[in-house]
Design an enzyme around this catalytic site. Structure first.
Site, PDB file in Angstrom:
ATOM      1  N   ASP A   1       0.864  -1.159   0.000  1.00 36.94           N
ATOM      2  CA  ASP A   1       0.000   0.000   0.000  1.00 36.94           C
ATOM      3  C   ASP A   1       0.911   1.222   0.000  1.00 36.94           C
ATOM      4  O   ASP A   1       2.100   1.105   0.283  1.00 36.94           O
ATOM      5  CB  ASP A   1      -0.842  -0.071   1.278  1.00 36.94           C
ATOM      6  CG  ASP A   1      -1.699   1.139   1.449  1.00 36.94           C
ATOM      7  OD1 ASP A   1      -2.238   1.604   0.438  1.00 36.94           O
ATOM      8  OD2 ASP A   1      -1.815   1.615   2.578  1.00 36.94           O
ATOM      9  N   LYS A   2       0.388   2.352  -0.331  1.00 40.05           N
ATOM     10  CA  LYS A   2       1.247   3.517  -0.313  1.00 40.05           C
ATOM     11  C   LYS A   2       1.076   4.337   0.952  1.00 40.05           C
ATOM     12  O   LYS A   2       1.985   4.442   1.765  1.00 40.05           O
ATOM     13  CB  LYS A   2       0.980   4.407  -1.532  1.00 40.05           C
ATOM     14  CG  LYS A   2       1.967   5.559  -1.651  1.00 40.05           C
ATOM     15  CD  LYS A   2       1.566   6.544  -2.697  1.00 40.05           C
ATOM     16  CE  LYS A   2       0.418   7.408  -2.272  1.00 40.05           C
ATOM     17  NZ  LYS A   2       0.739   8.337  -1.196  1.00 40.05           N
TER      18      LYS A   2
ATOM     19  N   LYS B   1      -9.130  27.537  -2.354  1.00 35.50           N
ATOM     20  CA  LYS B   1      -7.932  26.757  -2.620  1.00 35.50           C
ATOM     21  C   LYS B   1      -8.365  25.496  -3.345  1.00 35.50           C
ATOM     22  O   LYS B   1      -9.460  24.975  -3.096  1.00 35.50           O
ATOM     23  CB  LYS B   1      -7.175  26.434  -1.340  1.00 35.50           C
ATOM     24  CG  LYS B   1      -7.885  25.490  -0.421  1.00 35.50           C
ATOM     25  CD  LYS B   1      -7.041  25.193   0.802  1.00 35.50           C
ATOM     26  CE  LYS B   1      -7.801  24.234   1.715  1.00 35.50           C
ATOM     27  NZ  LYS B   1      -7.185  24.022   3.000  1.00 35.50           N
TER      28      LYS B   1
ATOM     29  N   GLY C   1      -4.687   3.600  -3.799  1.00 35.88           N
ATOM     30  CA  GLY C   1      -5.899   4.251  -4.242  1.00 35.88           C
ATOM     31  C   GLY C   1      -5.625   5.661  -4.731  1.00 35.88           C
ATOM     32  O   GLY C   1      -6.509   6.340  -5.232  1.00 35.88           O
ATOM     33  N   ASP C   2      -4.398   6.086  -4.604  1.00 32.61           N
ATOM     34  CA  ASP C   2      -4.057   7.451  -4.970  1.00 32.61           C
ATOM     35  C   ASP C   2      -4.082   7.681  -6.467  1.00 32.61           C
ATOM     36  O   ASP C   2      -4.119   6.741  -7.249  1.00 32.61           O
ATOM     37  CB  ASP C   2      -2.652   7.768  -4.457  1.00 32.61           C
ATOM     38  CG  ASP C   2      -2.707   8.426  -3.115  1.00 32.61           C
ATOM     39  OD1 ASP C   2      -3.785   8.919  -2.770  1.00 32.61           O
ATOM     40  OD2 ASP C   2      -1.686   8.434  -2.423  1.00 32.61           O
TER      41      ASP C   2
ATOM     42  N   ARG D   1      -5.147   4.140  -8.214  1.00 28.01           N
ATOM     43  CA  ARG D   1      -6.593   4.234  -8.276  1.00 28.01           C
ATOM     44  C   ARG D   1      -7.240   2.855  -8.211  1.00 28.01           C
ATOM     45  O   ARG D   1      -8.182   2.568  -8.939  1.00 28.01           O
ATOM     46  CB  ARG D   1      -7.018   4.930  -9.574  1.00 28.01           C
ATOM     47  CG  ARG D   1      -6.849   6.426  -9.545  1.00 28.01           C
ATOM     48  CD  ARG D   1      -8.173   7.086  -9.239  1.00 28.01           C
ATOM     49  NE  ARG D   1      -8.032   8.533  -9.144  1.00 28.01           N
ATOM     50  CZ  ARG D   1      -8.014   9.178  -7.972  1.00 28.01           C
ATOM     51  NH1 ARG D   1      -8.074   8.504  -6.844  1.00 28.01           N
ATOM     52  NH2 ARG D   1      -7.924  10.481  -7.932  1.00 28.01           N
TER      53      ARG D   1
ATOM     54  N   ASN E   1      -8.518  -0.706   3.869  1.00 29.82           N
ATOM     55  CA  ASN E   1      -8.625  -1.040   2.446  1.00 29.82           C
ATOM     56  C   ASN E   1      -7.568  -2.062   2.012  1.00 29.82           C
ATOM     57  O   ASN E   1      -7.610  -2.558   0.902  1.00 29.82           O
ATOM     58  CB  ASN E   1      -8.513   0.221   1.592  1.00 29.82           C
ATOM     59  CG  ASN E   1      -7.230   0.962   1.863  1.00 29.82           C
ATOM     60  OD1 ASN E   1      -6.536   0.670   2.826  1.00 29.82           O
ATOM     61  ND2 ASN E   1      -6.881   1.897   1.011  1.00 29.82           N
TER      62      ASN E   1
END
Lengths: 1373, 362
Positions: A418-419, A581, A696-697, A835, A864
């Site tokens: 995972d990241k 922003k 998931g990024d 993703r 996750n």
């Protein structure tokens, strides 16, 4: 050990009833209830009514046994193990006198031992379960009974009761929230124990019940709930409340689940809907999968083979028996008639078959399984005890949560990571910013002399001390009063959804939904724009020391489509301003045209930031006139009230006002990597482990992280990006990537043939496919030299990377494309999937498991990752910020990604090695032991007469030979941990499964059979004619038995001595102790005393004494030993001498001191790279299109909560959250049905653990040892990975602080050990960090040099050795 | 309120728990840093080991071989399988029930004088004393003199536990099949007289067997006939157990011939010590050169199962009887080791891994 299986009902009605009861307590889903509940009806405050349904009580029972049932149930469970049943079967066979070739106790003693050990373990486990059950069941809760609150134990809470909960209490059962002390019937819960998410969740009661308020009203509440039956879905609940002839729909939003903790709510009342085993927590407990290692599977196959072999032996001997009985036995009947039931040779052969099955059964001894378990348990403890895997910040040691997978850690080929939270810390730090075209924060160049960290305290008493920033020009700019800078930080202090908590004056704690926001608000705080507090309508800040309160007019909330958020505030002067922003892509489009120039500059900056792997945001504002505001406010209100399409209308309204904004600048936030990640990845990929990142990024973020953690390097020939949206495009991409790989590697190969001048022109990044242009345009070309020593195969597998996104992955995972995807992806050194959904993560893992015969490891920290962790061969959970879900599902857990290298390269490698040598030796010794009977069969008329004394057979496996091999299996080390991190290639034998496979197994049993031949025939040949010096022949059976047994024990002891590479005290004690035990037990068993007591049991009286006094016997034993061992010795020596494995070489180098030591040259040795900054290098190499690491990660709808005031309490809640992040042990116990083992003993010493100074063998050439002493960082470093510079900077501080103590440890240790070994002394040093005398500044990589340098000088000057302090004294501090 | 106090306690507990460091102890054991000896196979250790084994084994082997060669041994097969054999008739006409013993006489010639003690063995071939059913067919308790076992022999003895409803003493197949040939040696003096050579019947069994393992029932009762009252002799035996010898110390279960037989052999071909010819005083050899006669009272049938019977005369040395195998084996193993050492040395020098020097290349 035993997992309850389904029991055939007709057999064991008694057990069944017990089991049913047990299961009901344990796990409701499995138990077949008395009737199937279709819906649940609960009436509040009406126990009589509810009792009709016989709902489960709130008493939970995770324990399996009680005192009465323990023995039968436990035994029953144990005999469901095939092995145990097999031995039981043997035992029964032995009770038949015609078959019995061994006394009954030869089987029953080991069997009883095994059963006892297991039973004791089960009993201990169950005892702790009882204890935690009792603890939980006896917790107090307040129940509303007949109108008054009474304290009740949890187990006495019934369905339908109304329970009062107070702040910080655990929820006792699944409750329907009736009312709360908070407004709107809200209450807050923490669900970390349940789903691992640490953020607060809001629950709200149905409006009618929330008005009930006090307990008197509640006592008369008689609503009836009709809802779904118990299930395990945590996020779903549907039911209906009938009260006063009205129906109210109930959802999960109204439920408080057992296991949650009430937070920040004074009190609330709930109606018990599900209790005890019916609660969702209990329904969710239970491990889903039982993982087995490949060694396990191999072992089972081999055991089956051995059974086959056993049957073959039995058949051969039975045939022999038939022939013998016909040819000889029938004639011999005058002296030895057949036993009564036997009337012909065939029947005799049949019986003899079973007799031989009994005596040959020791080829698969019962102790095998137990020993394997013990060894694994030992290895697990070593993992738990490892200080180098202890994280002092989070006070967590590594934990092996399962004890069955250790050796597989030494065989991992694929890591799926995972990241967020795993590779990265999920901590954002405000790193750079661009204000009005001016960029700040460049002072962070890691190679410049350490820049001074800004000290904000004199300027701003409210500053956060943990905040780091290095560029003082920005601070100057703030101090000078630059308007843009002020606006910039004002925006940051206003435009967010952060909550603040001010415990005491000036002690601010921010609770942010996303860490990015927290970082930005903290930055503003330190630069003098301090966000103090907020109310639904106001925001109070302290701007440059002056308190200002803004009126918050609107929050234009974030969502995924808008990718921005805004606030509209009115300042004290009455001016209305919109602050916005958001992602640069969306924000830059909405600027006022006059910003064009600034936009260009800022855009450049954004590109730079993005290229550095930073997450960027653009900031803008817009002044609004009162009229504009009024007008928009009206339309907003209108949209807000809209019944249909509210979302769209709101978005349109937001869109309307977020126009013509003035650009302020941009921020860049660094997504901090976890400590040591690039080094770890470098080391792991050197160990030939392929690392896949599944995140998931977004693609950009993922690729950036890929670069910053050195998975992707500029040296890579090509990075393929697959982002097609259709099946065809994905297929095309994959195919093209493959073709390209072949083409490039061929080109490279050609280039090499032309000569080594070759720098190679890689084509850099490849054009992405179809439209999705954001990620596809990875331009840039690279000029690079191929490493001179690399070969073609390495190039093919080593130089490519693949990036694939979720859409494409969905296509790639389809059945027809699987193989294509696997073949492409596996040719790449690194794969990044972005993703991806949790399910896809698991699918990818399954895919590799299916197509590659490789061991996979998944590592992650969040909920996750659970699916991935569960489906991989080995799941590792990072016990980080994201809760315990991943840890609960994992097999191993620790708190830092970098510990993975130690887990795999040190513990895994050792475990694998130890397990392999253990198995080899174990099969060897049992074949050597058992096959002697086979040979003897030919001389004793195939009568199944044993060669040895029956006591020897009983004790051989459990006493005489078990401990030395256990010691080897637990303690053996071929190379020290340091070396295995230094030479990651040492890991490869495990991946290739070289140390124990079918071939090795056959070699082992061949050796065993050879040994048995020698052990039988040598004594046979010698003793048949030999006599004692008194003339008494030695050829009697008992002398023969004693001689063979003694020779056997000595031979296998010598063999274990050869196999043991690491002789600790324990090994010595065990090996010598076992020999001693053998002799003393034998002498005792052959003693007169025992014979006098049981003359019928100890036939061998006097044999040992008589036999062992004979010189001939000893000469025979020596001869047999020599014949057995000499070939092994010669063979092993030849192997080491001619084809040394890397580990042999490493061992050798440890032994033999090298004066001259060449720089370590790895496969990718001479990368043409100096110490240039990574970030700069990367900037040059990659175009800047990779930007907009979109920084918002938080949930939508938070703004609404703020403005509604509903979650205003969250801020204090946040604190409570942090302060009490204790996990309650009982829930752990519940969720883990089988607690694997005890936690490590906490030690009082709080010293920081020495960082594993593993990192790379980047060693400067040792021209003279003085260069080591210099300790300069400029030493040119040869580096095999792309990791050099960052690694350097990151580890230097760690090393320089930590080396001296380590070296103090190491020096005496090394010498002590060297003295111990009695060989060339300092060479044998097993350094744990280098043995240079303390005080030197040591660069990375110089540590090792220091070691050698010191040694070199030590010999040159012939200096006396350091005093050989016993190492315990220096290490146990 | 009670509940809140309960909670407070809970929270407090949590705090104290979290303060305790969970850091594993830094002990050599737990950190796997126990001091250890790490032997590895190098040319420096393995080759000398080979040479040392070689150099040790060869002299031992030679010594053994020489010793063994100095031992004199004579073996005479008197099975009577051949028609020409003097015992042919006896072996042919054998019946268990015959009352008249058959005697045969076998002359032989000793070429060398036998100095010191000479040991007389009988040897049997193809006799499976090591058969499982045979080995277990005894009752050590009975043999040890246990009165109860004397009257109720163990089931292991079946089918030789009872005969005519009387317990058999000694019971079992081993005892039942006891060797009962009588061997007598005569020296044929050159002047024609036939001198019987005295044979010692004692000292042929293990001390432990005679004094520990075997014992007559009713230790205090010297009258063995009375003690064995109510038992019957083994089926094949001609005399009951208490008439094996006239000497009280060598009769009953502690008869050494019986004890020797009860110590079952490991292999189907075996020899058992029968008698000892004690060395005479002075320089006279125990058995001088010359002609001898072996007189066999042929009681023991072996032809039915193709067995052979032998009589062996042997002297012993410190290492026992003649045993050329051990010496040869030692010399062979020693030479092989030495040779291997040389070969390995050559291999190591020619193609041994030179890189051991310290290059560790991956």
């Amino acid at each position: 050990m035993t997992i309850p299986k389904d029991i055939p009902e007709k057999w064991f009605p008694l057990v069944l009833s017990l089991k049913r009861k047990k299961q009901k307590g344990l796990n409701g889903t499995k138990s077949k209830k008395r009737w199937t509940e279709e819906e649940r009806r609960v009436r509040a405050n009406d126990r009589e009514y509810n009792e009709k349904f016989q709902y489960a009580s709130n008493c939970i029972m995770t324990s399996k046994y009680n005192i009465v049932t323990f023995l039968p149930v436990n035994l029953f469970e144990q005999f469901q193990e095939v092995a145990n049943t097999y031995f039981l079967f043997l035992l029964i066979l032995q009770l038949i006198p015609q078959i019995s070739s061994l006394s009954w106790f030869t089987t029953i003693v080991p069997l009883a031992l095994v059963l006892t050990i297991t039973a004791v373990k089960d009993a201990t486990d169950d005892y702790f379960r009882h204890k935690s059950d009792n603890q939980v069941n006896n917790r107090q809760s307040q129940v509303l009974i007949r109108g008054s609150l009474q304290n009740e134990k949890w187990m006495n809470v019934r369905v339908g009761d109304i329970v009062k909960l107070e702040n910080k209490q655990f929820v006792a059962a699944d409750l329907l929230l009736l009312s709360s002390s908070e407004p709107h019937g809200l209450c807050y819960i923490e669900t970390a124990e349940l789903d691992g998410e640490t953020n607060m969740k809001v629950r709200q009661s149905v409006s009618v019940t929330s008005e009930l308020g006090n307990q008197n009203n509640l006592a008369s509440f008689d609503g009836e709930v009709v809802c779904e039956p118990p299930n395990n879905k945590l996020d779903r609940f549907c039911g209906t409340l009938y009260w006063r002839d009205k129906k109210y729909t109930l959802t999960n939003q109204n439920m408080l689940l057992r296991g949650c903790v009430l937070r920040n709510t004074e009190a609330c009342y709930g109606l018990v809907i599900f209790a005890g085993p019916d609660t969702k927590l209990m329904q969710n407990s239970g491990r889903t999968k039982f993982k087995r290692t490949s060694i396990d599977r191999l072992m089972n196959t081999l055991v089956l083979w051995i059974f086959g072999f056993l049957v073959c032996m039995g058949v051969i001997l039975a045939v022999g028996n038939a022939v013998w009985e016909r040819e000889v036995g029938s004639l011999f009947q005058s002296y030895l008639p057949w036993d009564p039931p036997v009337d012909n040779f065939l029947f005799s052969a049949f019986l003899s078959f079973w007799s031989y099955v009994i005596i040959l059964n020791t080829v698969v001894p019962i102790s095998l399984y137990v020993s394997v378990e013990v060894i694994r348990l030992g290895h697990s403890y070593f993992i738990n005890w490892d200080q180098d895997m202890f994280c002092s910040q989070c006070n967590t040691a590594a934990e092996a949560r399962t004890t069955t997978l250790n050796e597989e850690l030494g065989q991992v080929e694929y890591i799926f990571s995972d990241k967020t939270g795993t590779l990265t810390q999920n901590i954002m730090s405000f790193n750079k910013c661009s204000i009005n075209g001016q960029t700040y924060g460049e002072g962070t160049d890691p190679l410049a002399p350490q820049p001074k960290r800004l000290d904000f305290t004199p300027f701003n008493p409210l500053a956060d001390l943990d905040f780091c920033f290095y560029d003082d020009t920005l601070l100057e700019s703030v101090k000078v009063g630059d308007a843009h800078t002020h606006k910039f930080f004002r925006l940051l202090s206003l435009c967010h959804t952060v909550m603040s908590e001010e415990k005491s004056e000036g002690e601010l704690v921010y609770k942010a939904q996303s860490p990015d926001e927290g970082a930005l608000v903290t930055a503003a705080r330190n630069f003098g724009f301090v966000f103090r507090s907020r109310t639904p309508g106001t925001i109070t800040t302290t701007e440059m020391g002056r308190p200002v309160t803004y009126t918050l007019l609107a929050i234009l909330d974030f969502n995924n489509i808008r990718k921005r958020m805004s606030v509209i505030v009115r300042n004290p002067e009455g001016r209305i301003r919109l602050y916005c922003k958001g992602a640069d892509t969306v924000l830059l489009e909405r600027l006022h045209p006059c910003n064009q120039e600034l936009m260009n500059v800022t855009s450049d900056h954004l590109n730079e930031y993005a290229a550095d792997g930073l997450r960027t945001l653009a900031l803008a504002y817009r002044d609004l006139s009162e009229d504009e505001w009024e007008a928009w406010s009206e339309s907003h209100r209108y949209a807000d009230k809209a019944v249909s399409c509210r979302e769209e209308r709101l978005a349109a309204a937001y869109e309307q006002i977020e126009q013509d904004m003035m650009l302020l600048g941009a921020t860049a936030i660094e997504d901090k990597l976890q400590e040591g990640v690039p080094e770890t990845i470098a080391v792991l990929s050197l160990a030939n482990i392929k690392i896949w990142v599944l995140t998931g990024d977004k693609q950009e973020t993922a690729v950036n992280i890929g670069y910053s953690c050195k998975m992707l390097t500029d040296d890579m020939t090509e990075v393929f990006i697959i982002c097609g949206h259709t099946v065809q495009s994905v297929r095309q991409d994959l195919r093209r990537a493959r073709e390209r790989m072949i083409e490039l590697s061929r080109a490279r190969d050609g280039g090499k043939e032309e000569g080594m001048e070759g720098c190679f022109m890689g084509n850099g990044f490849r054009e992405g496919q179809e439209g999705d242009g954001t990620g596809g345009r990875e331009g840039g070309k690279q000029l690079q030299c191929p490493p001179p020593s690399s070969n073609l195969m390495d190039n093919i597998s080593g130089e490519f990377a693949l990036v694939i996104n979720g859409h494409s992955l969905a296509h790639a995972l389809e059945a027809d494309m699987e193989t294509e995807f696997v073949s492409t992806a596996c040719a790449c050194k690194a794969v990044i999937c972005c993703r991806v959904t949790p399910l896809q993560k698991a699918q990818v893992v399954e895919l590799i498991k299916k197509h590659k015969k490789a061991v996979t490891l998944a590592i992650g920290d969040g909920a996750n990752d659970v699916s991935m962790i569960k489906s991989a061969h080995i799941g590792v959970g990072i016990s980080g910020q994201e809760g315990i879900q991943a840890v609960l599902a994992s097999d191993y857990s620790f708190s830092q990604f970098r510990f993975l290298q130690r887990l795999l390269l040190v513990h895994g490698r050792w475990s694998y090695l130890r397990m392999c040598s253990f198995l080899c030796y174990f099969f060897y010794k049992n074949f050597a032991f058992t096959m002697v009977h086979f040979w003897f069969g030919f001389f004793c008329g195939f009568s199944a007469q044993t060669v040895y004394d029956q006591y020897f057979i009983t004790l051989y496996n459990i006493v005489y030979t078990s401990l030395p091999v256990l010691a080897m299996g637990i303690f053996d080390q071929d190379v020290p941990d340091q070396r295995s991190l230094e030479y990651p290639k040492l890991y490869e034998p495990g991946q290739l499964n070289l140390l124990f496979n079918k071939r090795e197994f056959f070699i082992c049993i061949a050796q065993g059979i050879y040994t048995s031949v020698v052990l039988f025939f040598v004594p046979c040949a010698v003793l048949s004619d030999a006599t004692q010096s008194t003339g008494v022949p030695l050829a009697d059976y008992q002398t023969f038995a004693v001689t063979t047994a003694t020779a056997l024990v000595i031979v296998v002891s010598v063999q274990i001595a050869l196999d043991t590479g690491f002789w600790t005290v324990i090994n010595h004690v065990f090996v010598w102790g076992s020999l001693g035990l053998f002799f003393s037990i034998m002498l005792a068993l052959h003693s007169q005393t025992l014979f006098m007591i049981f003359p019928n049991q100890f036939h061998f009286v006097g044999s040992a004494q008589n036999t062992l006094l004979q010189p001939v016997v000893w000469l025979t034993i020596a001869l047999a030993t020599a014949i057995c061992i000499v070939p092994v010795l010669a063979f092993r020596f030849l192997k080491v001498d001619l084809k040394p494995q890397l580990s042999d070489t490493v061992r050798y180098t440890q032994l033999v001191r090298q004066k001259k030591r060449k720089p370590v040259d790895r496969s990718e040795g001479g990368a043409c790279r100096g110490l240039g900054s990574v970030s700069e290098g990367r900037l040059g190499a990659r175009g800047g299109s990779r930007r907009s690491g979109y920084a918002f990660a938080h949930q939508e709808g938070f703004g609404e909560l703020i403005t509604s005031g509903k979650n205003m309490r969250l801020s204090s809640l946040a604190l409570a959250n942090f302060a009490s992040r204790h996990s309650s042990g009982w829930i752990d116990t519940l969720r883990r049905k089988k607690p694997t083992h005890a936690h490590t003993t906490p030690s009082a010493s709080g010293e920081s653990s020495p960082a594993p100074s593993c990192v790379s063998g980047s060693v400067p050439p040792l021209s003279n040892s003085s260069s080591v002493l210099g300790g300069s960082q400029d030493t040119p470093i040869e580096e095999e990975t792309g990791a050099a510079p960052a690694q350097n900077t990151q580890t230097v501080p760690a090393l320089s602080t930590q080396t001296p103590p380590a070296s103090e440890d190491a020096a005496p240790q090394g010498s002590a050990q060297a003295v111990d070994a009695g060989v060339l002394t300092p060479a044998a040093v097993r350094s744990r960090g280098g043995d240079s005398p303390g005080g030197w500044t040591i660069t990375l990589g110089a540590v090792q040099e220091a070691l050698f340098g010191w040694k070199a000088r030590a010999t040159a000057s012939n200096s006396p050795r350091p005093p050989s302090v016993p190492m315990e004294s220096s290490q146990i501090e | 309120m009670m509940a809140s106090s309960y909670n407070a306690k809970d929270e407090d507990g949590a705090v104290t728990v979290s303060l305790r460091s969970k850091k594993p102890e830094n002990t050599a054991f737990k950190q796997q840093r126990l001091p250890a000896w790490q032997p590895i196979l190098t040319a420096g250790t393995v080759l000398p080991a080979f040479f040392i084994i070689g150099l040790l084994f060869i002299p031992i082997g030679i010594g053994l071989f020489v010793t063994s060669n100095n031992i004199k041994e004579l073996e005479i097969d008197y099975t009577g399988a051949d028609v020409s054999s003097p015992c042919f008739n006896c072996s042919q006409n054998f019946s268990w029930n015959s009352t008249r013993p058959c005697t045969c006489t076998i002359p032989f010639y000793l070429e060398q004088p036998y100095e010191s003690n000479v040991y007389v063995y009988y040897g049997l071939s193809n006799f499976y004393q090591n058969h499982r059913r045979y080995v277990k067919s005894r009752d050590d308790s009975q043999l040890n003199g246990n009165m109860k076992s004397l009257k109720e022999p163990s089931k292991e003895c079946e089918p030789y536990a009872y005969h005519d409803n009387k317990p058999i003493a000694p019971c079992g197949a081993i005892a039942n099949s006891m060797f009962n040939d009588t061997l007598e040696l005569f020296y044929n003096d050159p002047n024609g007289t036939k001198i019987q050579i005295p044979l010692n019947t004692t000292g042929i069994a293990w001390w432990t067997d005679k004094h520990v393992k075997f014992g007559n029932p009713g230790v205090d009762n010297p009258n063995l006939t009375a003690v064995f009252q109510g038992t019957t002799k083994p089926v094949n035996w001609r005399r009951p157990v208490y008439e094996l010898d006239s000497d009280q110390d060598n009769n009953g279960f502690i008869n050494e011939d019986f004890i020797v037989w009860m110590r079952t052999a490991a292999l189907p071909t075996f020899r058992k010590l029968y008698r000892i010819i004690g060395k005479k005083s002075g320089l006279v050899p125990t058995l001088p050169r010359g002609n001898y006669t072996l007189e066999v009272v042929y009681n023991y049938p072996v032809r039915s199962f193709e067995g052979r019977k032998r009589m062996i005369l042997s002297t012993v040395s410190w290492m026992g009887g003649k045993n050329p195998f051990l010496g040869i084996a030692y010399v062979t193993v020693g030479s092989v080791c030495f040779f291997l050492g040389v070969v390995l040395l050559v291999i190591h020098h020619k193609c041994g891994n030179r890189n051991n020097g310290g290059d560790i290349s991956n």
